[in-house]
Design an enzyme around this catalytic site. Structure first.
Site, mmCIF file in Angstrom:
data_model
loop_
_atom_site.group_PDB
_atom_site.id
_atom_site.type_symbol
_atom_site.label_atom_id
_atom_site.label_comp_id
_atom_site.label_asym_id
_atom_site.label_seq_id
_atom_site.Cartn_x
_atom_site.Cartn_y
_atom_site.Cartn_z
ATOM 1 N N LYS A 50 0.813 -1.224 0.000
ATOM 2 C CA LYS A 50 0.000 0.000 0.000
ATOM 3 C C LYS A 50 0.849 1.278 0.000
ATOM 4 C CE LYS A 50 -4.092 -1.897 2.257
ATOM 5 N NZ LYS A 50 -5.122 -1.705 3.269
ATOM 6 N N ASP A 75 -9.763 2.872 2.764
ATOM 7 C CA ASP A 75 -9.848 2.159 4.055
ATOM 8 C C ASP A 75 -10.611 2.966 5.114
ATOM 9 O OD1 ASP A 75 -8.540 -0.137 3.247
ATOM 10 O OD2 ASP A 75 -6.560 0.619 3.805
#
Ligand code: ATR
Length: 290
Positions: free
Chosen positions: A73, A109
């Site tokens: 990420k 997220d």
């Protein structure tokens, strides 16, 4: 029935390492099928030393969108042509759109948690939220919550990380504090918190009898969310239910972050119920306690 794959089918994928347990293909393919989109979603295991080749290759192949998971990420941000403010702030992306060779990065997220809370009837304005953990997920959650809540407290074993997030969030002008994660500190902070979010991995299978929060500290007017989704009902969620608190499980975060990625890629409203059912059936097939 999904459309037959043809030369026109658009491809999406999740990349990570390991990747074999990913639930994203089940969730996105169910949504593509439901909406009759000629899209297919697959998964690729990509090691860290192949990340650049994989991203360039995905671009060359015209793969329309990527989800990026552990451990890429942060490093994937290097290959983006454009980054959403959340990616700039967090230094991490989990969603990429390939727009004719230009890669645009997003981080869904935190939005996932925010939407999971709101769509489960939890208001955040004027509230105090206690977040346990200061990893990548906790930081993304804190960033999303900042625009809504009045007060945020982050507790972490490694208190330095909690304090770092707290000081990075100072410009939002809210009350924010980072501190040591100890049983005493959790108990003290819970006394005036409205929402508790476990953003650590505590309670995840196989350690399903673990929780950072003593059941006696949970009360009916607390809202409790756990980002752990395997098992779907963690010890924390069970204890919170017993205490009469409203609970939101980790599947909801997974669902809403996936839905946010889906909407970025397709510009279509995500069919939430279809995606939730796909996640539940895949988890029960995998033997998770649903
Ligand atoms: P993620 O991307 O899911 O946030 P991560 O960045 O590895 O994953 O973060 C994991 C979080 O769980 C961290 O806050 C970690 O605490 P430390 O920073 O102190 O390591 C927390 N965590 C993991 N195991 C824990 C445990 N047994 N007790 C308390 N916190 C724990």
């Amino acid at each position: 029935m999904r459309m037959a794959i043809s030369g026109r089918t658009e491809v999406f994928a999740v990349i990570g390492d390991p990747i074999e347990h990913t639930l994203s293909p089940a969730m996105h393919n169910a949504a593509f099928e439901y909406l009759g989109l000629d899209f297919v979603f697959t998964a690729f295991r990509v090691t860290s030393d192949e990340l650049e080749n994989a991203v360039r290759g995905a671009c060359a192949l015209g793969i329309r969108g990527l989800n990026v998971t552990m451990p890429h990420k942060s490093s994937v941000t290097e290959f983006l042509d454009w980054a959403d403010p959340s990616v700039k702030f967090l230094g991490a992306a989990n969603t990429i759109v390939n727009e004719r060779g230009r890669l645009r990065g997003f981080n869904t997220d935190g939005i996932g948690v925010l939407k999971a809370l709101k769509n489960n009837g939890i208001t955040l304005t004027g509230k105090k939220v206690l977040v346990l953990g200061a990893g990548g997920a906790a930081k993304a959650i804190a960033f999303s919550l900042m625009k809504e809540v009045d007060e945020l407290c982050i507790l972490n074993r490694d208190a330095t990380k909690a304090r770092e997030i707290a000081s990075a969030m100072k410009p939002f002008g809210k009350i924010i504090e980072g501190n040591n994660l100890t049983p005493q500190q959790i108990q003290v902070e819970l006394q005036d918190s409205d929402v508790l979010i476990n953003a650590t991995s505590v309670g995840m299978a196989p350690c399903t009898s673990e929780s950072l929060v003593h059941p006696a500290w949970l009360k009916p007017d607390l809202r409790v969310m756990d980002i752990v989704y395997n098992p779907i009902e963690t010890k924390l969620i069970r204890d919170a239910k017993t205490a009469g608190a409203k609970v939101i499980n980790g599947l909801e975060m997974l669902l809403y972050q996936g839905a946010a990625s889906f909407e970025i890629w397709t510009q279509c409203k995500a069919p939430i119920d279809v995606m939730r059912s796909a996640l539940l059936s895949r988890l029960s097939c995998a033997g998770a306690t649903v």
